[in-house]
Structure formats: structure tokens, C-alpha cells
Design an enzyme around this catalytic site. Structure first.
Site, PDB file in Angstrom:
ATOM      1  N   HIS A  44       0.805  -1.222   0.000  1.00  0.00           N
ATOM      2  CA  HIS A  44       0.000   0.000   0.000  1.00  0.00           C
ATOM      3  C   HIS A  44       0.839   1.273   0.000  1.00  0.00           C
ATOM      4  O   HIS A  44       0.310   2.351   0.248  1.00  0.00           O
ATOM      5  CB  HIS A  44      -0.916   0.020   1.222  1.00  0.00           C
ATOM      6  N   GLU A 148      -7.415 -12.440   4.742  1.00  0.00           N
ATOM      7  CA  GLU A 148      -8.207 -11.236   4.537  1.00  0.00           C
ATOM      8  C   GLU A 148      -9.525 -11.512   3.816  1.00  0.00           C
ATOM      9  O   GLU A 148     -10.204 -10.560   3.417  1.00  0.00           O
ATOM     10  CB  GLU A 148      -7.394 -10.214   3.740  1.00  0.00           C
ATOM     11  N   ASP A 174      -9.672  -5.799   5.918  1.00  0.00           N
ATOM     12  CA  ASP A 174     -10.169  -6.400   4.690  1.00  0.00           C
ATOM     13  C   ASP A 174     -11.033  -7.625   4.975  1.00  0.00           C
ATOM     14  O   ASP A 174     -11.956  -7.925   4.210  1.00  0.00           O
ATOM     15  CB  ASP A 174      -9.017  -6.757   3.760  1.00  0.00           C
TER      16      ASP A 174
END
Length: 258
Positions: A44, A148, A174
Site C-alpha cells: 500500500h 483477509e 479487509d
């Protein structure tokens, strides 16, 4: 033996935090604080491969184990980071047993897998024997997968049986999105999936952990699951929180009438 695998084999807890900014001094600082491991995030963040290498060197200098979260299912990025010789890698957003097998395959040399040859820092630039590395030392790398999605948990029984998957880390944000309750990480639907997965992982004796916030209440709630690893907070959050506290103190002494 690398520091991450050493803690797993000695059945020691792993306490860590996340680094997403690029200055390698942050990894060094995490080591001097006393964390067991630092999570270097490339999923990310805007971190370059050179930034990752500098972080790994800083972590080694500070005596802290290094975990690199890879970009999602990216063969080229995975190969490049493997050649840097991190202690551990983390595959995010794994959704099935078939995908898990594909990801592990790219980390193993033939005949175990399909990893191409080209280690650099991983063999200390030639100081280590390349044949020994491909046959033995490369297996010391810890391979972790992030939980996730519900679809992964549905196939976790099969994934957990792989001898090359050393551990799992929950990504509660998530995972909550996967059950239709994005960011409701302590909602019953999300926690039910966590409990289901933890039961499978404990059955197979797999190390597992959770990435979470750093406030005491959050830490206590996740610690109740008896994880082997907790990665709490991160560099930008620490800076922002301490900055807000400092600004508040400044405002209090400089503008006491407000």
C-alpha cells in the site's frame, strides 16, 4: 538462521510494528526501540525496491527481524525482494488454496518450485555458496500469508498443511470487508471468521498473528485470541499521534485562555 525463523522455532512471541515511509532510519529506530520484527510494507505504499533494500540493511544493523509484505500476486516484485534476502515475506489478499500454491511455488527453487536463479544480497554478494543457498539456506526464508477473505478461510484447512507456509497474519480490515461490514473489525460476523480460522491454525500448529492498531483496548481484544504475533501501529501513525499530542501541549501553554 534468520531472526524471524529463530523466534518461530524457539516458539517465542513476535512483537512488531509497520514501516511504510521510505527513510531507513525508521527501521533502525524500530530495532532500537526493542521490537522483535519490523513489517516493511510494499503493498500500500510508494516504497521503491531500493527503499526496501535500505530498510533491510537498516533492520539487520539494528538486530531486528525483517518482514516484507509483497505487492499482491506480483511475480516480478516477489523475485526482486527474494534476491534481497529478507527474513520473511508476507503474501497479501490470498483467496484460495490454488493461489497459495502458486505463490509458494514462485519462492522455491526446482525441483520444489519454479523460482528463477539470481540471488544477490541473499548470498551476501557471493560470500555464501550459491548451490548451498538454492538447496538449503533459501528454505530458511519464512513464508507467511495474510488472511483477509472468507474464501481463503474456506480453504484454510488445505493451505495450512503446506510445509512451506510458516505462518499467517490476519488483516481484520479487509476481512471485515469480506463479510460485508467494512472496518467493523470487532463485529460478530468478522470475529466468527477469525475464530474459525484460529481453530484451524492451532490444529495444524501454525504460527499466526494479527495486524492491528496500537491502542491498549484494541491490543487487549486481539490478544485474547492468544496469537503468536502482534504487529501494532506504524511509523506514520506514531508520528501523527505524537505530533497531535505535542501540538496540544503547545497550545495549552501558549494559549492558556483558549
Amino acid at each position: 538462521m534468520n531472526l524471524f525463523r529463530q523466534r518461530i522455532e524457539e516458539k517465542k512471541k513476535i512483537l512488531g510494528s509497520l514501516v511504510s515511509l521510505t527513510d531507513p532510519c525508521l527501521c533502525e529506530l524500530m530495532g532500537h526501540v526493542g521490537f522483535d520484527a519490523v513489517w516493511i510494507d510494499t503493498e500500500h505504499t510508494y516504497m521503491s525496491q531500493k527503499d526496501v533494500l535500505c530498510h533491510l540493511n537498516a533492520a539487520r544493523a539494528a538486530g531486528i527481524a525483517s518482514l516484507v509484505r509483497l505487492p499482491q500476486n506480483d511475480l516480478t516484485a516477489t523475485k526482486q525482494i527474494l534476491e534481497m534476502g529478507p527474513d520473511a515475506i508476507l503474501f497479501p489478499m490470498v483467496r484460495s488454496a490454488a493461489e497459495a500454491r502458486e505463490l509458494i511455488d514462485m519462492t522455491l527453487y526446482p525441483p520444489r518450485g519454479s523460482r528463477g536463479f539470481g540471488p544477490i544480497r541473499a548470498i551476501r554478494y557471493g560470500a555464501d555458496d550459491a548451490k548451498d543457498y538454492t538447496a538449503r539456506t533459501s528454505l530458511e526464508l519464512c513464508r507467511l500469508m495474510q488472511i483477509e477473505s472468507v474464501s481463503m478461510i474456506d480453504e484454510l484447512e488445505e493451505i495450512a498443511q503446506s510445509p512451506y507456509v510458516d505462518g499467517f497474519l490476519f488483516g481484520p480490515n479487509d476481512l471485515s470487508g469480506s463479510v460485508g461490514e467494512m472496518l467493523n473489525v470487532f463485529g460478530e460476523a468478522t470475529l466468527a471468521q477469525v475464530r474459525r480460522a484460529v481453530a484451524i491454525l492451532k490444529k495444524h500448529g501454525k504460527y499466526f498473528g494479527i495486524a492491528c492498531g496500537a491502542d491498549p483496548e484494541t491490543l487487549a481484544r486481539w490478544a485474547a485470541f492468544e496469537p503468536d504475533m502482534l504487529f501494532a501501529g506504524g511509523d506514520w501513525g506514531f508520528l501523527y499521534s505524537a505530533g497531535r499530542q505535542t501540538l496540544s501541549a503547545l497550545q495549552h501553554v501558549m494559549h492558556p485562555q483558549n
